[in-house]
Write a protein that holds these residues in place. Structure first.
Motif, mmCIF file in Angstrom:
data_model
loop_
_atom_site.group_PDB
_atom_site.id
_atom_site.type_symbol
_atom_site.label_atom_id
_atom_site.label_comp_id
_atom_site.label_asym_id
_atom_site.label_seq_id
_atom_site.Cartn_x
_atom_site.Cartn_y
_atom_site.Cartn_z
ATOM 1 N N VAL A 28 28.528 54.845 28.395
ATOM 2 C CA VAL A 28 29.957 55.471 27.947
ATOM 3 C C VAL A 28 31.105 54.831 28.715
ATOM 4 C CG1 VAL A 28 31.077 57.478 27.477
ATOM 5 C CG2 VAL A 28 28.554 57.637 27.450
ATOM 6 N N ASP A 29 32.160 54.181 28.048
ATOM 7 C CA ASP A 29 33.075 53.882 28.662
ATOM 8 C C ASP A 29 34.434 54.011 27.560
ATOM 9 O OD1 ASP A 29 35.360 52.882 30.157
ATOM 10 O OD2 ASP A 29 34.734 50.839 29.896
ATOM 11 N N VAL A 30 34.937 55.230 27.678
ATOM 12 C CA VAL A 30 35.622 55.673 26.336
ATOM 13 C C VAL A 30 36.882 55.021 26.643
ATOM 14 C CG1 VAL A 30 37.207 57.812 25.526
ATOM 15 C CG2 VAL A 30 34.643 58.111 26.289
ATOM 16 N N LEU A 31 37.284 54.555 27.622
ATOM 17 C CA LEU A 31 38.693 53.908 27.637
ATOM 18 C C LEU A 31 38.473 52.529 28.406
ATOM 19 C CD1 LEU A 31 41.059 56.716 28.638
ATOM 20 C CD2 LEU A 31 41.052 55.671 26.400
ATOM 21 N N ARG A 32 38.185 51.496 27.653
ATOM 22 C CA ARG A 32 38.173 51.346 26.467
ATOM 23 C C ARG A 32 36.857 50.354 25.883
ATOM 24 N NH1 ARG A 32 43.898 48.473 26.295
ATOM 25 N NH2 ARG A 32 42.733 47.715 28.085
ATOM 26 N N ALA A 33 36.068 49.929 26.723
ATOM 27 C CA ALA A 33 35.037 49.087 26.543
ATOM 28 C C ALA A 33 34.078 49.636 25.473
ATOM 29 C CB ALA A 33 34.103 48.731 27.572
ATOM 30 N N THR A 34 33.494 50.657 25.530
ATOM 31 C CA THR A 34 32.297 51.060 24.507
ATOM 32 C C THR A 34 33.242 51.478 23.134
ATOM 33 O OG1 THR A 34 32.144 53.056 25.663
ATOM 34 C CG2 THR A 34 30.670 51.338 25.995
ATOM 35 N N GLY A 88 42.334 40.902 23.719
ATOM 36 C CA GLY A 88 42.257 41.928 24.791
ATOM 37 C C GLY A 88 41.075 43.178 24.536
ATOM 38 N N ASN A 89 41.371 44.035 25.403
ATOM 39 C CA ASN A 89 40.487 45.229 24.913
ATOM 40 C C ASN A 89 40.924 46.317 24.322
ATOM 41 O OD1 ASN A 89 37.904 46.224 25.667
ATOM 42 N ND2 ASN A 89 38.584 47.377 27.398
ATOM 43 N N SER A 90 41.914 46.366 23.638
ATOM 44 C CA SER A 90 42.433 47.248 22.720
ATOM 45 C C SER A 90 41.593 47.535 21.388
ATOM 46 C CB SER A 90 43.938 47.108 22.179
ATOM 47 O OG SER A 90 44.278 48.026 21.320
ATOM 48 N N CYS A 107 34.286 40.956 27.743
ATOM 49 C CA CYS A 107 34.407 41.059 29.506
ATOM 50 C C CYS A 107 35.251 41.834 29.861
ATOM 51 C CB CYS A 107 34.592 39.611 29.762
ATOM 52 S SG CYS A 107 34.814 39.359 31.410
ATOM 53 N N THR A 108 34.834 43.195 30.295
ATOM 54 C CA THR A 108 35.979 43.989 30.745
ATOM 55 C C THR A 108 35.463 44.535 32.202
ATOM 56 O OG1 THR A 108 34.597 46.101 30.223
ATOM 57 C CG2 THR A 108 35.814 45.066 28.507
ATOM 58 N N SER A 109 36.292 45.123 32.941
ATOM 59 C CA SER A 109 36.132 45.347 34.452
ATOM 60 C C SER A 109 34.949 46.497 34.834
ATOM 61 C CB SER A 109 37.415 46.149 35.137
ATOM 62 O OG SER A 109 38.554 45.285 34.568
ATOM 63 N N ASN A 110 34.922 47.437 33.903
ATOM 64 C CA ASN A 110 33.813 48.200 34.325
ATOM 65 C C ASN A 110 32.951 48.701 33.378
ATOM 66 O OD1 ASN A 110 35.013 49.660 37.137
ATOM 67 N ND2 ASN A 110 36.547 49.403 35.487
ATOM 68 N N GLY A 111 33.156 48.729 31.934
ATOM 69 C CA GLY A 111 32.231 49.148 30.952
ATOM 70 C C GLY A 111 31.045 48.116 30.833
ATOM 71 N N THR A 112 31.482 46.833 30.656
ATOM 72 C CA THR A 112 30.340 45.751 30.314
ATOM 73 C C THR A 112 29.304 45.660 31.677
ATOM 74 O OG1 THR A 112 32.115 44.076 30.960
ATOM 75 C CG2 THR A 112 31.602 44.393 28.791
ATOM 76 N N ASN A 206 43.138 59.897 34.631
ATOM 77 C CA ASN A 206 43.714 58.879 35.368
ATOM 78 C C ASN A 206 43.964 57.875 34.308
ATOM 79 O OD1 ASN A 206 43.856 60.467 37.534
ATOM 80 N ND2 ASN A 206 42.112 59.692 38.508
ATOM 81 N N HIS A 207 42.664 57.171 33.840
ATOM 82 C CA HIS A 207 42.813 55.961 33.111
ATOM 83 C C HIS A 207 43.924 55.859 31.962
ATOM 84 C CE1 HIS A 207 41.778 51.725 32.687
ATOM 85 N NE2 HIS A 207 41.315 52.033 31.732
ATOM 86 N N GLY A 208 43.695 57.263 31.322
ATOM 87 C CA GLY A 208 44.540 57.491 30.044
ATOM 88 C C GLY A 208 45.958 57.319 30.622
ATOM 89 N N HIS A 210 47.340 55.868 33.017
ATOM 90 C CA HIS A 210 47.520 54.436 33.509
ATOM 91 C C HIS A 210 47.600 53.489 32.373
ATOM 92 C CE1 HIS A 210 46.951 50.634 35.693
ATOM 93 N NE2 HIS A 210 46.067 50.236 34.818
ATOM 94 N N LEU A 211 46.661 53.480 31.412
ATOM 95 C CA LEU A 211 46.867 52.819 29.938
ATOM 96 C C LEU A 211 48.275 53.127 29.110
ATOM 97 C CD1 LEU A 211 43.142 52.921 28.770
ATOM 98 C CD2 LEU A 211 44.365 50.849 29.636
ATOM 99 N N ALA A 212 48.744 54.350 29.160
ATOM 100 C CA ALA A 212 49.966 54.601 28.666
ATOM 101 C C ALA A 212 50.964 54.094 29.485
ATOM 102 C CB ALA A 212 49.951 56.113 28.489
#
Ligand code: MLT
Length: 247
Positions: A28-34, A88-90, A107-112, A206-208, A210-212
């Motif tokens: 599970v990587d809601v923001l945003r990989a999965t 990108g990863n959007s 290819c993402t930082s945490n999800g993949t 936090n990540h939400g 950050h992305l906003a």
């Protein structure tokens, strides 16, 4: 029949003594990989091939091109498209007009990285809020222990991943065979707290935030749509880390 263990990894890594062998793993990587995996497969991508290392991702694209394919290479570093990548990863970039019929290397930082970590599971799923229901239904068809692997961020837990794991756990726990560990109960309780307003959750975490701040506010709206995509994203039979829409 003895109940099946239902475990949650809160930080994208296994607690001491646990691994995915013989288990069904749900990353599970809601923001945003999965969410992006679900968007791509939900919009007709042929498959998603997760890679964590940028050079390996370029190599995977080159390998598919040598075989005559025209794959897409997507993902992020620091939230933004990597120079030389197609996307990108959007998840909003992964509409049918762009991805239908294509193989996607992501290819993402945490999800993949979490997907790569869990590739040895008996079954592997990539889940987020947008495909939580389809994932839970597919997982519950099996008869093995389940691990909900929250990707988190750089080894720390992410609230949105834990809440989504809690949502999936809530569905699974309606099936009598599962027995939750404490981390799963924590995830379930987090989900209960935010269930009425997932948009607020993604704006709060936090990540939400950050992305906003990076200008990806619309991604939060997309990723907050519970069960918008009826697609279970799973590893193709016999192939390490090739994720497809389950029939
Ligand atoms: C990750 O894999 O770390 C995320 O998907 C990052 C992001 O928000 O793009």
């Amino acid at each position: 029949m003895a109940p099946l263990p239902l475990r949650t990894w809160l930080t994208g890594a296994p607690p001491r003594g646990q691994d995915v062998a013989g288990a069904c793993a749900v990353v599970v990587d809601v923001l945003r990989a999965t969410s992006t995996v679900a968007a791509a497969l939900g919009h007709g991508a042929a498959c998603v091939i997760p890679r964590t290392d940028v050079d390996e991702a370029f190599e995977a694209r080159a390998e598919l091109e040598r075989r005559g394919e025209e794959p897409l290479l997507g993902g992020e570093r620091g939230g933004f498209k990597v120079p030389g990548f197609d996307l990108g990863n959007s998840p909003l970039e992964y509409g049918a007009e762009r991805v239908a019929g294509k193989s996607l290397i992501l290819c993402t930082s945490n999800g993949t990285a979490a997907l790569e970590l869990c590739h040895g599971a008996s079954r592997l799923y990539a889940a987020s809020f947008v495909n939580a229901g389809a994932t839970a239904a597919a997982v519950a068809k099996g008869a093995e222990p389940v691990i909900l692997c929250c990707a988190g961020k750089e080894g720390a837990p992410s609230l949105e991943d834990v809440c989504c794991a809690g949502l999936i756990a809530a569905s699974l726990l309606k099936v009598y065979r599962y027995e939750a560990d404490d981390a799963t109960t924590m995830a379930y309780l987090c989900w209960k707290y935010y269930a009425a307003d997932v948009r607020r959750l993604l704006k709060t975490c936090n990540h939400g935030r950050h992305l906003a701040g990076l200008g990806f506010e619309e991604d939060l709206a997309f990723c907050s749509q519970v069960d918008a995509l009826p697609v279970a994203a799973t590893q193709r039979d016999g192939e390490k880390l090739v994720v497809v829409a389950q029939d």
